[in-house]
Scaffold this motif. Structure first.
Motif, PDB file in Angstrom:
ATOM      1  N   LEU A   2       0.859  -1.189   0.000  1.00 22.51           N
ATOM      2  CA  LEU A   2       0.000   0.000   0.000  1.00 22.51           C
ATOM      3  C   LEU A   2       0.892   1.234   0.000  1.00 22.51           C
ATOM      4  O   LEU A   2       1.837   1.322   0.778  1.00 22.51           O
ATOM      5  CB  LEU A   2      -0.908   0.001   1.228  1.00 22.51           C
ATOM      6  N   HIS A  50      -4.652   2.347 -13.975  1.00 22.12           N
ATOM      7  CA  HIS A  50      -3.715   1.223 -13.943  1.00 22.12           C
ATOM      8  C   HIS A  50      -3.260   0.745 -15.316  1.00 22.12           C
ATOM      9  O   HIS A  50      -3.915   0.993 -16.316  1.00 22.12           O
ATOM     10  CB  HIS A  50      -4.308   0.044 -13.158  1.00 22.12           C
ATOM     11  N   LEU A 110      -8.719  -2.269   0.495  1.00 21.38           N
ATOM     12  CA  LEU A 110      -7.348  -1.816   0.733  1.00 21.38           C
ATOM     13  C   LEU A 110      -6.614  -2.769   1.675  1.00 21.38           C
ATOM     14  O   LEU A 110      -5.440  -3.079   1.458  1.00 21.38           O
ATOM     15  CB  LEU A 110      -7.336  -0.389   1.280  1.00 21.38           C
ATOM     16  N   VAL A 113      -5.725  -6.079  -0.343  1.00 23.35           N
ATOM     17  CA  VAL A 113      -4.645  -5.918  -1.314  1.00 23.35           C
ATOM     18  C   VAL A 113      -3.324  -5.594  -0.624  1.00 23.35           C
ATOM     19  O   VAL A 113      -2.274  -6.128  -0.992  1.00 23.35           O
ATOM     20  CB  VAL A 113      -5.015  -4.855  -2.368  1.00 23.35           C
ATOM     21  N   ALA A 121      -1.651  -1.348  -4.057  1.00 25.90           N
ATOM     22  CA  ALA A 121      -2.735  -0.372  -3.917  1.00 25.90           C
ATOM     23  C   ALA A 121      -2.134   0.993  -3.643  1.00 25.90           C
ATOM     24  O   ALA A 121      -1.123   1.110  -2.953  1.00 25.90           O
ATOM     25  CB  ALA A 121      -3.674  -0.767  -2.776  1.00 25.90           C
ATOM     26  N   THR A 123      -3.391   5.041  -2.591  1.00 24.40           N
ATOM     27  CA  THR A 123      -4.427   6.013  -2.245  1.00 24.40           C
ATOM     28  C   THR A 123      -3.981   7.378  -2.760  1.00 24.40           C
ATOM     29  O   THR A 123      -2.785   7.666  -2.849  1.00 24.40           O
ATOM     30  CB  THR A 123      -4.672   6.075  -0.727  1.00 24.40           C
ATOM     31  N   PHE A 131      -8.806   5.518  -4.376  1.00 21.35           N
ATOM     32  CA  PHE A 131      -7.690   4.597  -4.542  1.00 21.35           C
ATOM     33  C   PHE A 131      -7.820   3.794  -5.832  1.00 21.35           C
ATOM     34  O   PHE A 131      -8.881   3.713  -6.440  1.00 21.35           O
ATOM     35  CB  PHE A 131      -7.586   3.625  -3.355  1.00 21.35           C
ATOM     36  N   THR A 132      -6.699   3.195  -6.207  1.00 22.94           N
ATOM     37  CA  THR A 132      -6.654   2.169  -7.236  1.00 22.94           C
ATOM     38  C   THR A 132      -5.921   0.992  -6.598  1.00 22.94           C
ATOM     39  O   THR A 132      -4.884   1.182  -5.948  1.00 22.94           O
ATOM     40  CB  THR A 132      -5.897   2.636  -8.492  1.00 22.94           C
ATOM     41  N   ALA A 133      -6.465  -0.215  -6.769  1.00 21.16           N
ATOM     42  CA  ALA A 133      -5.861  -1.405  -6.179  1.00 21.16           C
ATOM     43  C   ALA A 133      -5.822  -2.517  -7.223  1.00 21.16           C
ATOM     44  O   ALA A 133      -6.715  -2.614  -8.067  1.00 21.16           O
ATOM     45  CB  ALA A 133      -6.662  -1.850  -4.955  1.00 21.16           C
ATOM     46  N   THR A 147      -8.779  -5.580 -10.483  1.00 16.98           N
ATOM     47  CA  THR A 147      -8.473  -4.198 -10.111  1.00 16.98           C
ATOM     48  C   THR A 147      -9.725  -3.533  -9.572  1.00 16.98           C
ATOM     49  O   THR A 147     -10.851  -3.944  -9.880  1.00 16.98           O
ATOM     50  CB  THR A 147      -7.942  -3.365 -11.307  1.00 16.98           C
ATOM     51  N   TRP A 148      -9.500  -2.511  -8.751  1.00 17.19           N
ATOM     52  CA  TRP A 148     -10.595  -1.711  -8.203  1.00 17.19           C
ATOM     53  C   TRP A 148     -10.191  -0.247  -8.311  1.00 17.19           C
ATOM     54  O   TRP A 148      -9.084   0.132  -7.951  1.00 17.19           O
ATOM     55  CB  TRP A 148     -10.840  -2.066  -6.747  1.00 17.19           C
ATOM     56  N   HIS A 149     -11.103   0.558  -8.816  1.00 16.70           N
ATOM     57  CA  HIS A 149     -10.897   1.997  -8.984  1.00 16.70           C
ATOM     58  C   HIS A 149     -12.018   2.689  -8.210  1.00 16.70           C
ATOM     59  O   HIS A 149     -13.194   2.481  -8.530  1.00 16.70           O
ATOM     60  CB  HIS A 149     -10.965   2.384 -10.466  1.00 16.70           C
TER      61      HIS A 149
END
Length: 172
Positions: A2, A50, A110, A113, A121, A123, A131-133, A147-149
C-alpha cells in the motif's frame, strides 16, 4: 503493498475510464514486479488508474484502464480476444454504494490488497477512499488479475477482472 500516490486525483468520474490493449508502458507512480512461474507481470499504478504488463516467452500483453486523452474506447463490460497464442478475457462492473457502505468497502479492499504478496494499492492525497488497487495470481496455467478503482465523490467502485491464458487447441 500500500502506498500514497504523490499526484493529484486526475480521473474523477467512473465514466472517464477507458480500456486499451497493446499500449506502451505509461509513466507509473508505483510499480510491483512479480514472477509468477514463467511469467513476468508488472502491476503499474498510474496517475489516471492502472496498467498491467505481462511478458513471457510467447510474447507480451499490455492492458491499460485509465483516463486516456483522446481515447475513443470506453470501458467495456466484457472483451474476449486472441492475442497471439493467448486468449484474453476482460470484464468490468460498476457498483454504486451509499457513503457509509463505500467507506467500509474501501477499507476492506485496501486491507485485502495491502496484505497480499501479489497486491498493489495506492491512495490519492485528499481522500483515504480514493484509490486504485490491483491483485494478480497465476492459476492453472493462466494469469489473472483484478483491479478496483474508487470514486468516493460519486460513490462508485469500478471492478475489473482479467484472465490471460494459452489458447487451447481442440484434440482431433
Amino acid at each position: 503493498m500500500l502506498t500514497t500516490l504523490k499526484t493529484a486525483y486526475t480521473d474523477t468520474r467512473a465514466s472517464d475510464l477507458a480500456w486499451a490493449l497493446g499500449r506502451e508502458p505509461l509513466p507509473a507512480l508505483a510499480v510491483l514486479d512479480l514472477e509468477l512461474a514463467d511469467v513476468h507481470v508488472q502491476l503499474r499504478l498510474l496517475g489516471a488508474s492502472h496498467q498491467v504488463l505481462l511478458e513471457e516467452e510467447r510474447g507480451t500483453c499490455s492492458e491499460t484502464v485509465a483516463c486516456i486523452p483522446g481515447s475513443s474506447t470506453p470501458l467495456p463490460l466484457g472483451v474476449a480476444k486472441r492475442i497471439g497464442d493467448w486468449e484474453y478475457e476482460f470484464a468490468a462492473h460498476v457498483e454504486t454504494l451509499s457513503h457509509g457502505s463505500f467507506a467500509g468497502r474501501a477499507q476492506e479492499l485496501l486491507a485485502l490488497v495491502a496484505e497480499h504478496p501479489h497486491g498493489l494499492a495506492g491512495t490519492f492525497p485528499g481522500s483515504p477512499h480514493a484509490f486504485t488497487a490491483m491483485l494478480a495470481q497465476r492459476e492453472d496455467g493462466q494469469v489473472r488479475w483484478r483491479t478496483w478503482h474508487a470514486y468516493p465523490q460519486e460513490g462508485r467502485l469500478v471492478a475489473t477482472r482479467t484472465r490471460v491464458g494459452v489458447r487451447m487447441t481442440a484434440a482431433l
